[in-house]
Design a protein around this motif. Structure first.
Motif, PDB file in Angstrom:
ATOM      1  N   UNK B  71       0.841  -1.212   0.000  1.00  0.00           N
ATOM      2  CA  UNK B  71       0.000   0.000   0.000  1.00  0.00           C
ATOM      3  C   UNK B  71       0.872   1.258   0.000  1.00  0.00           C
ATOM      4  N   UNK B 329       7.602  11.667   0.186  1.00  0.00           N
ATOM      5  CA  UNK B 329       6.741  12.010   1.323  1.00  0.00           C
ATOM      6  C   UNK B 329       5.330  11.445   1.213  1.00  0.00           C
ATOM      7  N   UNK B 330       5.064  10.669   0.174  1.00  0.00           N
ATOM      8  CA  UNK B 330       3.698  10.194  -0.024  1.00  0.00           C
ATOM      9  C   UNK B 330       3.321   8.972   0.808  1.00  0.00           C
ATOM     10  N   UNK B 331       4.269   8.470   1.579  1.00  0.00           N
ATOM     11  CA  UNK B 331       3.989   7.312   2.441  1.00  0.00           C
ATOM     12  C   UNK B 331       4.985   7.369   3.597  1.00  0.00           C
ATOM     13  N   UNK B 332       4.728   6.628   4.660  1.00  0.00           N
ATOM     14  CA  UNK B 332       5.670   6.620   5.784  1.00  0.00           C
ATOM     15  C   UNK B 332       7.059   6.167   5.327  1.00  0.00           C
TER      16      UNK B 332
ATOM     17  N   UNK C 131       0.006   6.381  12.189  1.00  0.00           N
ATOM     18  CA  UNK C 131       1.460   6.225  12.219  1.00  0.00           C
ATOM     19  C   UNK C 131       2.179   7.563  12.183  1.00  0.00           C
ATOM     20  N   UNK C 132       1.657   8.458  11.370  1.00  0.00           N
ATOM     21  CA  UNK C 132       2.336   9.771  11.280  1.00  0.00           C
ATOM     22  C   UNK C 132       1.378  10.837  10.799  1.00  0.00           C
TER      23      UNK C 132
END
Lengths: 386, 359, 132
Positions: B71, B329-332, C131-132
């Motif tokens: 994801x 920056x679009x996901x952790x 998570x963030x």
């Protein structure tokens, strides 16, 4: 429509009946009710039972239980509405007699729980919720109650220990009921130190699941035996109402809408207001259920039902006694049999047979059993006839 | 055929340029400090090959961890999951012995049904095998997008040296046309031999070490051979790379491999995660790469070399493009997961890894 | 074992796929045959974002069979940002205590085994602190 009366009652003590089978428990309650009703032979039996298919691997209880008790040939079948099964069976019996199709009906509530123990029983009871979307998350019935209790604590900020008053009332009354599972009063200290079942629901916020069988013999006012040694009790209001099955589908889960409407409808049939009753056998499968039911019935404002318990209004000598023979907490919670136990206990009160727990001058009682968190609510008004 | 001939034709180069268009890491929340393992098994004496290792929660396995990494990769790629033509998961801890992890992951991310789904096994390099295959699928124009995942919830026998390091985590990569890529994968090189350094027979719960083969002739031979071949064939030198990632079974091996090959410590620091999460097996090289991509800048060049017991290494030559910046920056990030950390004791570890006999 | 009943719910369970009512645009989860808002037939699939907040919660100590090896675990009513409330376990709490209002996000996790260790693995949605 004919007036329906309760002519006879029967019950066995609620408890862990290792030595009694489902059929024997049922037969004892059935035969006791028939005998108490002057020996009238029922033409039909409606059985409130929730878990026999799972816990006893037994369906077709109509045939089994009439056959075993020597009533072969009559009409008999199970009515299932989880913890409201007994109340729903009573509703079916009342309809049958009121309509004139049946002159004498036995309503039996029976639950055999202790053939299984622990997590198997929790899993079975959880079937009263939406299995695919609630039970499959690992939520139990106590867990559902805990979700309500946590939200109630958040919204209304009552003192946490106020919930313990329901257990204290139940145990104080159960102590004097020979048919109660727990016959010992408890202290506030015991409540405060009870272990958690499903936080914040602790062991004393929940009625213990236990075996039980209770029966009432229904007939019409004009077909009842004339020479009974006790007064007849009329069923003057009868109602079953459903809400969404799952808690998550309710706009306000604390409203207990089905509990509210079932009381309204039963009272409207009886031509009374909820506050006109002398006692209320409320469903205390969990202390939060008793609290929400009081509020739903309009007996207290939302967020304030606990004050009635704290102020002593709900004790035997209070303004509106509840759980007069111990309720689910002390009498025990035989699930599908609860609604019939409530009817039997209310009749004891209305006849003046409640012993040390007798509510003074009791003439009218409200009883209400719940399936799940009031997903089904069955309410009845019982009135003494002189 | 001479060895030189084989070597020269060994470079795996796609017909059309391919690259990484999205990537995503996953590391579970729990950490078992090496000191805890030592406390139980050595009375607290002796060191630990890593500071601590990641441990999956009771409800986690390679399937759930792959779903989350996938994801994250989709979030960075910005494509519809229906556009994926492959969901390939490399692991040595697939929850089912028979039944693909890939179909469940594909279903969960919404990629079914027009998609190839399969599980890859090559010990610790199962993930880069899937990655190489995905390069081929896209590079041959059979597909535009393919998802390759390396993920593990590795098990070490209680008390074994591996118990200090056998960890959980990994990363997912969506390969696609180079013009859409945040990093172009120019070529791959795979080097394998039949070396029984470490194995687990079909019905066994825990793996066996092959005598003392672990370092030599297994890890160092294969890593350095693959890396040197890649450098030779691309005409590159270690200093041409901004970053390098070597399979990381512990803290020492990748540092030594780097030094043997002439890479400097600062080139491998960003991808060296084993000291704080342990050895994530099939996820180890790929999660090292995801940590690098999280901080990489356009133009950076990255060498990745995996290692799998049995044995083999895959090397990749990767160039970061200017698309990296907005997608990071679009996901952790990998470090977001590493920072989310709950230390546990050995007793909790034994329970949540299912090693308590409850029936 | 109940393989078909779990299999047929995989989309809902793995990815929180519910419905949007084609008549009144209400977002529905779990899926229903009739829209609870307008009474129309509801059949159009809708992917929920998975973001929401805790409406209420409990920590289960006495668990039903199939879940008893995982106690204690938290179950919550989660109000999704699209409107519906869903019942689900909270996971990855670490040392955090659940609280009403806690922002949470959906993850796909192992729910339990079907029947026993020989049965299929059942996966589905749970929620964790964002998570963030």
């Amino acid at each position: 429509m004919r007036d329906v009366v309760i002519a006879g009652i029967g019950q066995i003590p609620v408890g862990e009946h290792w030595d009694l089978s489902l059929r024997t428990m049922a037969a004892r309650a059935m035969l006791a009710a028939i005998k108490d009703g002057g020996g009238m032979k029922p033409q039909a039996m409606y059985i409130g039972n929730f878990l026999s298919p799972v816990l006893s691997h037994q369906e077709n209880l109509g045939a089994l239980l009439t056959d075993n008790a020597g009533l072969t040939g009559i009409e008999a079948f199970t009515v299932e509405a989880a913890g409201a099964s007994g109340g729903a069976a009573l509703r079916v019996g009342v309809n049958a007699v009121a309509s004139g199709f049946i002159d004498c009906a036995l309503v039996l509530g029976v639950e055999k729980i202790t053939d299984m123990v622990g997590s198997e029983v929790e899993a079975a009871v959880a079937q009263s919720s939406d299995y695919d979307y609630e039970a499959m998350t690992g939520l139990s019935s106590a867990g559902q109650a805990a979700l309500l209790m946590q939200r109630y604590l958040y919204e209304y900020n009552p003192p946490r220990e106020a919930f313990g008053e329901f257990a204290l009332i139940a145990h104080a009354n159960g102590a004097n009921n020979p048919n109660a599972f727990f016959r010992k009063a408890i202290s506030r200290e015991a409540y405060a130190s009870a272990g958690m079942v499903s936080d914040p629901v602790n062991m004393f916020d929940m009625g213990p699941y236990a075996d039980g069988a209770a029966a009432v013999l229904l007939t019409a006012r004009d077909t009842a035996p004339k020479d009974l040694p006790h007064p007849l009790v009329r069923v003057s209001g009868s109602s079953v109402v459903i809400d969404t099955l799952a808690l998550h589908d309710r706009p306000n889960p604390l409203a207990f809408d089905a509990a509210c409407q079932s009381v309204e409808r039963a009272c409207s049939q009886a031509g009374i207001m909820p506050g006109d009753v002398d006692l209320f056998e409320v469903c205390d499968a969990f202390s939060i259920y008793a609290l929400l039911s009081l509020e739903a019935a309009g007996l207290a404002r939302h967020g304030e039902g606990w004050k009635m318990a704290v102020n002593g209004e709900l004790s035997i000598n209070g303004k509106l006694p509840i759980l007069t023979m111990g309720g689910c907490k002390a009498r025990g919670n035989p699930l599908g049999a609860v609604g019939v136990y409530q009817a039997v206990e209310a009749v004891q009160q209305l006849r003046g047979q409640a012993g040390r727990n007798q509510v003074k001058d009791a003439r009218r009682a409200l009883i209400q059993s719940l399936g799940g968190p009031a997903s089904t609510a069955a309410a009845h008004i019982l009135e003494r006839l002189d | 055929m001479t060895e030189e001939h084989v070597h020269k034709n060994g470079l795996l180069k796609p017909n059309r340029p391919v690259g990484i268009i999205g990537y995503g890491a996953y590391v579970p929340r729990y950490r078992l400090p090496g000191a805890e393992v030592a406390r139980i098994w050595t009375g607290g004496t002796g060191g630990s090959p890593v500071k601590e290792k990641s441990v999956p929660g009771l409800d986690e396995d390679v399937i759930t961890m792959s779903i989350e990494a996938a994801r994250n990769a989709l979030a960075r790629a910005g494509i519809d999951p229906f556009e994926l033509r492959a969901v390939w998961v490399g692991s040595e801890s697939h929850p089912y012995a028979v039944k693909p992890t890939g179909t469940i992951v594909a279903e969960a991310i919404g990629a079914t049904p027009a998609v190839s789904a399969a599980d890859w096994e090559f010990a610790c390099k199962a993930g880069t095998e899937a990655f190489t295959a995905a390069m081929g699928l896209v590079g041959s124009k059979m597909a535009n997008y393919a998802l390759a995942i390396g993920m593990d919830t590795a098990q070490g026998r209680p008390g074994d040296a591996l118990e200090y390091t056998a960890a959980a985590g990994g990363a997912a990569y969506i390969l696609g046309p180079a013009e859409e890529a945040l990093a172009v994968v120019d070529s791959a090189y795979s080097y394998v031999s039949d070396t029984p350094d470490f194995f687990r027979r079909a019905e066994q719960k825990y793996p066996e070490h092959g005598q003392r083969f672990t370092g030599e002739p297994a890890y160092f031979t294969h890593i350095t051979s693959a890396a040197r071949a890649m450098l030779d064939l691309t005409g590159a030198a270690p200093e041409d790379f901004t970053f390098a990632v070597f399979h990381q079974p512990n803290a020492k091996f990748p540092q030594r491999a780097a030094s043997l090959l002439g890479f400097k410590p600062e080139q491998i620091t960003a991808g060296l995660l084993s000291p704080v999460i342990g050895n994530t097996y099939a996820g180890a090289a790929l999660i090292g790469l995801s940590a690098v991509l999280d901080i990489a800048k356009p133009g950076d060049r990255i060498l990745v070399v995996s290692f799998g017991s049995g044995a083999g290494s895959d090397a990749f030559d990767i160039r970061v493009t200017d698309k990296i910046t907005e997608r990071q920056k679009k996901a952790p990030t990998t470090q977001d997961y590493i920072a989310r950390r709950t230390p546990i004791d050995y007793g909790t570890y034994v329970r949540i890894r299912g090693n308590l006999a409850l029936k | 074992m109940e393989i078909p009943r779990h299999w047929r719910l995989k989309k809902q369970r793995y990815g929180l796929v519910g419905e949007v009512c084609p008549h009144c645009d209400a977002k529905i989860f779990p899926p229903r045959d009739v829209c609870p808002h307008c009474g129309g037939e509801a059949k159009t699939a809708f992917n929920f974002s998975g973001r929401g907040e805790v409406y209420s919660y409990t920590v289960m100590h006495d668990a039903p069979a199939g879940f008893d090896q995982n106690t204690p675990y938290a179950v919550a009513l989660v109000k999704l940002e699209e409107g519906p409330v869903v019942t689900a376990q909270l996971t990855d709490l670490g040392e955090e205590q659940p609280r009403i209002g806690m922002p949470v996000e959906m993850v796909t996790r192992k729910i339990r085994e079907d029947a026993n260790e020989r049965g299929m693995l059942i996966y589905g949605y749970k929620f964790r602190p964002v998570l963030r």
